[in-house]
Write a protein that holds these residues in place. Sequence first.
Motif, PDB file in Angstrom:
ATOM      1  N   SER A  70     -27.345  -3.706 -59.791  1.00 13.76           N
ATOM      2  CA  SER A  70     -27.637  -4.563 -58.642  1.00 13.76           C
ATOM      3  C   SER A  70     -26.769  -4.165 -57.455  1.00 13.76           C
ATOM      4  N   GLY A  71     -27.336  -4.313 -56.262  1.00 13.58           N
ATOM      5  CA  GLY A  71     -26.595  -4.033 -55.033  1.00 13.58           C
ATOM      6  C   GLY A  71     -26.740  -5.196 -54.076  1.00 13.58           C
ATOM      7  N   CYS A  72     -25.648  -5.563 -53.379  1.00 12.13           N
ATOM      8  CA  CYS A  72     -25.696  -6.769 -52.554  1.00 12.13           C
ATOM      9  C   CYS A  72     -25.161  -6.527 -51.146  1.00 12.13           C
ATOM     10  N   SER A  73     -25.231  -7.572 -50.333  1.00 11.31           N
ATOM     11  CA  SER A  73     -24.884  -7.476 -48.917  1.00 11.31           C
ATOM     12  C   SER A  73     -23.390  -7.385 -48.662  1.00 11.31           C
ATOM     13  N   VAL A  74     -22.563  -7.634 -49.687  1.00 11.98           N
ATOM     14  CA  VAL A  74     -21.109  -7.532 -49.502  1.00 11.98           C
ATOM     15  C   VAL A  74     -20.576  -6.217 -50.060  1.00 11.98           C
ATOM     16  N   GLU A  75     -21.443  -5.191 -50.082  1.00  8.76           N
ATOM     17  CA  GLU A  75     -21.059  -3.800 -50.352  1.00  8.76           C
ATOM     18  C   GLU A  75     -20.713  -3.522 -51.819  1.00  8.76           C
ATOM     19  N   LYS A  76     -21.175  -4.376 -52.753  1.00 10.29           N
ATOM     20  CA  LYS A  76     -20.833  -4.191 -54.164  1.00 10.29           C
ATOM     21  C   LYS A  76     -22.035  -3.719 -54.978  1.00 10.29           C
ATOM     22  N   ILE A  77     -21.767  -2.789 -55.904  1.00 10.59           N
ATOM     23  CA  ILE A  77     -22.743  -2.373 -56.914  1.00 10.59           C
ATOM     24  C   ILE A  77     -22.223  -2.845 -58.268  1.00 10.59           C
ATOM     25  N   LYS A  78     -23.089  -3.511 -59.045  1.00 11.67           N
ATOM     26  CA  LYS A  78     -22.685  -4.005 -60.361  1.00 11.67           C
ATOM     27  C   LYS A  78     -23.649  -3.498 -61.429  1.00 11.67           C
TER      28      LYS A  78
ATOM     29  N   TYR B 257     -19.411  -3.168 -65.172  1.00 13.34           N
ATOM     30  CA  TYR B 257     -18.666  -2.353 -64.211  1.00 13.34           C
ATOM     31  C   TYR B 257     -19.056  -2.779 -62.803  1.00 13.34           C
ATOM     32  N   SER B 258     -18.124  -2.672 -61.888  1.00  9.06           N
ATOM     33  CA  SER B 258     -18.387  -3.061 -60.505  1.00  9.06           C
ATOM     34  C   SER B 258     -17.767  -2.038 -59.561  1.00  9.06           C
ATOM     35  N   VAL B 259     -18.516  -1.669 -58.522  1.00 12.81           N
ATOM     36  CA  VAL B 259     -18.033  -0.737 -57.499  1.00 12.81           C
ATOM     37  C   VAL B 259     -17.927  -1.500 -56.182  1.00 12.81           C
ATOM     38  N   ASP B 260     -16.720  -1.600 -55.645  1.00 13.99           N
ATOM     39  CA  ASP B 260     -16.514  -2.284 -54.369  1.00 13.99           C
ATOM     40  C   ASP B 260     -16.639  -1.297 -53.211  1.00 13.99           C
ATOM     41  N   ASN B 261     -16.999  -1.823 -52.053  1.00 11.75           N
ATOM     42  CA  ASN B 261     -17.084  -1.031 -50.821  1.00 11.75           C
ATOM     43  C   ASN B 261     -17.955   0.217 -50.990  1.00 11.75           C
ATOM     44  N   ALA B 262     -19.067   0.044 -51.704  1.00  9.60           N
ATOM     45  CA  ALA B 262     -19.963   1.182 -51.947  1.00  9.60           C
ATOM     46  C   ALA B 262     -20.581   1.679 -50.645  1.00  9.60           C
ATOM     47  N   HIS B 263     -20.941   0.760 -49.749  1.00 11.83           N
ATOM     48  CA  HIS B 263     -21.491   1.119 -48.436  1.00 11.83           C
ATOM     49  C   HIS B 263     -20.962   0.134 -47.401  1.00 11.83           C
ATOM     50  N   ASP B 264     -20.625   0.650 -46.245  1.00 10.97           N
ATOM     51  CA  ASP B 264     -20.297  -0.256 -45.151  1.00 10.97           C
ATOM     52  C   ASP B 264     -21.537  -1.057 -44.777  1.00 10.97           C
ATOM     53  N   LEU B 265     -21.338  -2.309 -44.446  1.00 15.73           N
ATOM     54  CA  LEU B 265     -22.393  -3.206 -43.960  1.00 15.73           C
ATOM     55  C   LEU B 265     -23.400  -3.599 -45.037  1.00 15.73           C
ATOM     56  N   GLY B 266     -23.103  -3.315 -46.314  1.00 10.97           N
ATOM     57  CA  GLY B 266     -23.959  -3.802 -47.391  1.00 10.97           C
ATOM     58  C   GLY B 266     -24.933  -2.774 -47.934  1.00 10.97           C
ATOM     59  N   ILE B 267     -25.554  -3.109 -49.070  1.00 10.32           N
ATOM     60  CA  ILE B 267     -26.491  -2.212 -49.762  1.00 10.32           C
ATOM     61  C   ILE B 267     -27.896  -2.788 -49.632  1.00 10.32           C
ATOM     62  N   LEU B 268     -28.796  -2.011 -49.057  1.00  6.76           N
ATOM     63  CA  LEU B 268     -30.171  -2.463 -48.871  1.00  6.76           C
ATOM     64  C   LEU B 268     -31.086  -2.022 -50.006  1.00  6.76           C
ATOM     65  N   TYR B 269     -30.805  -0.863 -50.615  1.00  4.96           N
ATOM     66  CA  TYR B 269     -31.706  -0.354 -51.657  1.00  4.96           C
ATOM     67  C   TYR B 269     -30.941   0.590 -52.573  1.00  4.96           C
ATOM     68  N   LEU B 270     -31.318   0.590 -53.852  1.00  3.13           N
ATOM     69  CA  LEU B 270     -30.775   1.549 -54.812  1.00  3.13           C
ATOM     70  C   LEU B 270     -31.832   1.839 -55.865  1.00  3.13           C
ATOM     71  N   ASP B 271     -31.712   2.969 -56.539  1.00  2.00           N
ATOM     72  CA  ASP B 271     -32.635   3.337 -57.611  1.00  2.00           C
ATOM     73  C   ASP B 271     -31.887   4.205 -58.608  1.00  2.00           C
ATOM     74  N   VAL B 272     -32.407   4.273 -59.826  1.00  2.00           N
ATOM     75  CA  VAL B 272     -31.809   5.063 -60.899  1.00  2.00           C
ATOM     76  C   VAL B 272     -32.764   6.188 -61.256  1.00  2.00           C
ATOM     77  N   SER B 273     -32.237   7.386 -61.451  1.00  2.00           N
ATOM     78  CA  SER B 273     -33.068   8.531 -61.819  1.00  2.00           C
ATOM     79  C   SER B 273     -33.857   8.230 -63.081  1.00  2.00           C
ATOM     80  N   LYS B 274     -35.096   8.671 -63.095  1.00  2.00           N
ATOM     81  CA  LYS B 274     -35.949   8.441 -64.265  1.00  2.00           C
ATOM     82  C   LYS B 274     -35.663   9.429 -65.386  1.00  2.00           C
ATOM     83  N   THR B 275     -34.819  10.420 -65.149  1.00  2.00           N
ATOM     84  CA  THR B 275     -34.491  11.424 -66.158  1.00  2.00           C
ATOM     85  C   THR B 275     -33.030  11.287 -66.553  1.00  2.00           C
ATOM     86  N   ILE B 276     -32.793  10.923 -67.812  1.00  2.00           N
ATOM     87  CA  ILE B 276     -31.431  10.830 -68.335  1.00  2.00           C
ATOM     88  C   ILE B 276     -31.378  11.556 -69.668  1.00  2.00           C
TER      89      ILE B 276
END
Length: 682
Positions: free
Chosen positions: A166-174, A193-212
């Motif tokens: 998940s990605g949110c408007s306070v720049e965090k990915i969880k 796991y949580s990543v702080d300050n992933a993007h300035d001004l928040g995260i609008l979109y994210l996706d995961v590769s379909k190949t793992i």
Amino acid sequence: METNFQNVRVLQSLTSHTSDVTSCDFSTNFVLVTGSSDKTVRVWDWIVGSGYSERSYSPLLGHKYSVTCVKLSPQGCMLASSSVDGTTVLWNMHSGSKIHVFVQINGDAVRVCRFSGDSTILVTASDNGALCVWDVIHKSLVRTVTDSEGTIQSLAFTPDSKYLVSGCSVEKIKIWLVSSLADTTNDFCLPLYSVDNAHDLGILYLDVSKTIDVDGILSDKLVKLFKIHDNMNIDELSFLHLDESHTYPVLHVEFSKSGKMLATCSLDGCAIVWNMSSGLKIFEIPQNSLAVKDCRFSADETMLITVGDDEKAYVWDIVSKSLIVMVQAHLESLTSTSFTPDDKLMVTVCTNGEIKLWNILTGTNIFTELYAHDLGINFCDFSENMEPNPLVQSNGKQNYLLATCGNDSLVKLWLIAYSKASESVTVKNWRTLVGHGGNVMCVRFSPKFSELVCSGATDKQLRVWSVYSGTCIQVLNHDSIVTCCCFNFDCSFLAGGCLDKTLWLWKLPEHLTVELSFTRKIDIRKKDVGEWNNDDVLEWLTGAGLQSLLSKVASFNMDGGKLLTMKDDTIFNELGFDEEEAIQFNKELKRLKEAERTFLNGFRSSELLNVPHRFFCPITHEIMREPVVCADGYTYEKQAINEWFMSGRYTSPMTNETLPNADFYFNNELLNEILEFFNDND
């Protein structure tokens, strides 16, 4: 491979929406869905040569405010649309109808929605940072997580659906463990796991590769063979080298009826037939550009059907290695297929829930069931039994029994009556087996008489059902999603394959195999004695209490024809009976011959005689061969009342009241009356 973006051009502009388009999504067959601030969701089909055209049921109307997100399920059967109005609507892509409306906690605006890989879970996220986890099967809220400090604007599952990001408007990915989100026994659920300050001004979109790690997780592309010994030891066979055959995951493997051939099909568009003795390829079908999802042998082992993502069904001649017929079967991806046990018809099923029956010789569609399962069909299988329901009169038609399973958590049994003369078909949903709590991925009949059916599902369960009663008689729990299942030849074992790369082998309870043996005894009484084979003769001796003679009769390969035509002295001498054995055998043989002669004559002449009504079985309405008295005091044909009980009914056929037990005893007095009646009228 490099892409030349200078050649990119606009193919088409779609202008149906009256406000800004906020979201769009594609399915694997090029279907496009769009959502807009005009409160509508539109569905578009790609027409070769002309471009996108809006479906007849589009637009989808149901939201009061702007649509914020649209997402198709992985199989393309469902569509989820979220809105500022605080709801997420689940739509049926085939009909355009609403399946359900999920209301976000506190009614907050929903910004994003995502399906899990198996379509059983839907996650929605809102302005207040709440994650809602929904059970798509039961249409219920599993859990609400309010760990986020800002608006969650994007979600993504990993391809194996083990993790949610998940990605949110306070720049965090969880990163969340999906099994923990779905576990209702724990009150709290925290991110892994949580990543702080992933993007300035928040995260609008994210996706995961379909190949793992395709080789390690999705499939190892291998076909493995195992031998099960009587002492339950299992050895992997290494004399067949099938590991370099397919370049992508293997989707299905199938033995021929005799076990002499093996067919494999794969995501690489190939299907291969193997010789089990030599390990060499017998036949490799021309490679398809799309995945081949299922392959099945005909009962006579001369044909193979293949179906897959190209929406076509192919019937191949294994001997000549040529195509017999190809049909444009459905408008969606085909998931499974099967031959009828007499190889006259084939069935195809697909992701939009359709069942179609085809004449193999002509390639013509003779029946279509449009809405067999909601949300698509995953697998199908025909019973090998040519008389699947002994209580149904054939009336000149051949009866078949078909099993299907789908994403609606159901297994369905279909009775099919086919008239070759008129090419007419009637299909009835005979039973619906309810019990699974997830998508049912596979369903298979037990061999030969097909009294049992097994099914595996995403609820991590393998279930065994009674075909005739419709009840679940075994629930076998696994550690992972069950993707495939099958019985061995005598139903003593049941195998289940799982998503976590494990194979589970279950030894079935002895009483189930006893029931199958019991059905065999019933079946031989459907034949005239002259049609009996050696096994039928041995069954007759066992039923007569002459087990001591089995070895001698088996070594002589005695059949019904010899029983009726050979002289008694010749039989005794050839089999080496002593005096006592000869007396016992002669007594039972005379009784058998007299009954056979009497009943053959009786059946042929019964219409010309005034046969007493009490001679007829109330169930079959035929003259009784083995009359027995049940707990209700009425007399029935032994075979008929046995089948009555085997179908799960423990009520009286005459009074419909519940019977205290299923016991019965022979009505010798009535049998003697029947014999005397026909002897007097010879």
